[in-house]
Design an enzyme around this catalytic site. Structure first.
Site: not given
Length: 268
Positions: A137, A150
């Site tokens: 990501s 995350y």
């Protein structure tokens, strides 16, 4: 890599980017072993590509179920492309998450990918050319408020990808790290979607991300960062993190407002 020569093990195959990858890989002639906990989302794809798509059900957080995946890969005759696309996301301030939520995220996003890759390396190294693809990501390069856990998992996956690529530099196995920006999938909560809309964050469709990943596989790239201005901010954060600190500090009240509203609904 030529996709028609690929035997692919794809995790997270039943949703979002993973499902889009499964469809596009099959359409391009690859043999795909799809790994997911649920099969329903893959039913239509299985009917369209019965000779190219097979499935194994597994919760990758469990060692015994990872072993089942390894056995399925051996039964396939080995694999030369591993795509670690399984993962989970949660928009919440760290204080709003409990121990189990943090543990589940790190176990699936990091530990399961490392363990599965380690187990498959003997099969991958038997191939004349093989590739490990880790789907990370933009938040693996930029620490963003509301995504501390995350970000921790994706920073770890990025570091793993870089180190493993260097470990395998004298072998036939390459490693590709992919960093999508925000993607329109069910993994995003309503609060996350509302925050993105408020901040006018660009979002890609899973099919767009999948197409870019496949192009990177064909070109045998080592890194792929998606989205503008996200790619610019990744570089800026690496060189001048203080500028990014100040920009995100301005956004912090908005991020807290959306996170608090969502958390209040989940925890009355």
């Amino acid at each position: 890599m030529r996709l028609t020569d690929c035997r692919v093990l794809l995790t997270g195959a039943s949703g979002g980017i993973g499902l889009a990858l499964a469809e596009q890989l099959c359409a391009r002639g690859a043999q795909v072993l799809a790994v997911s906990r649920q099969r329903d989302a893959l039913a239509a794809l299985s009917q369209r590509y019965p000779q190219r798509l097979s499935w194994v059900g597994a919760d990758l957080r469990r060692a015994q179920e990872r072993q089942r995946v390894l056995e399925a890969a051996r039964d396939l005759g080995g694999v030369n492309l591993l795509v670690n696309a399984a993962g989970v996301n949660r928009f919440a301030m760290l204080e709003q998450m409990d121990d189990q939520q943090i543990e589940d995220m790190l176990t699936l996003n990091v530990t399961a990918s490392l363990q599965l890759t380690r187990g498959l390396l003997p099969l991958l190294r038997q191939q004349s050319h093989a590739l490990v693809v880790n789907v990370g990501s933009t938040y693996g390069s930029i620490g963003y408020p509301g995504y501390a856990a995350y970000c921790a998992s994706k920073f770890a996956l990025r570091g793993f990808s870089e180190a493993l690529r260097r470990e395998l530099a004298d072998t036939s196995v390459n490693v590709l790290y992919v960093a999508p920006r925000a993607t329109r999938t069910s993994m995003n909560s309503q609060a996350a979607m509302a925050l993105n809309a408020e901040l006018k964050v660009g979002m890609d469709e899973p099919e767009t991300v999948a197409a870019a990943v496949i192009a990177a596989i064909e070109k045998d790239l080592s890194e792929l960062y998606l989205g503008w201005p996200e790619k610019f901010f990744v570089r800026l954060n690496g060189m001048l993190p203080g500028l990014v600190d100040r920009a995100l500090h301005k956004q912090l009240p908005i991020i807290r407002r959306f996170s608090t509203a969502h958390h209040g609904k989940d925890h009355p």
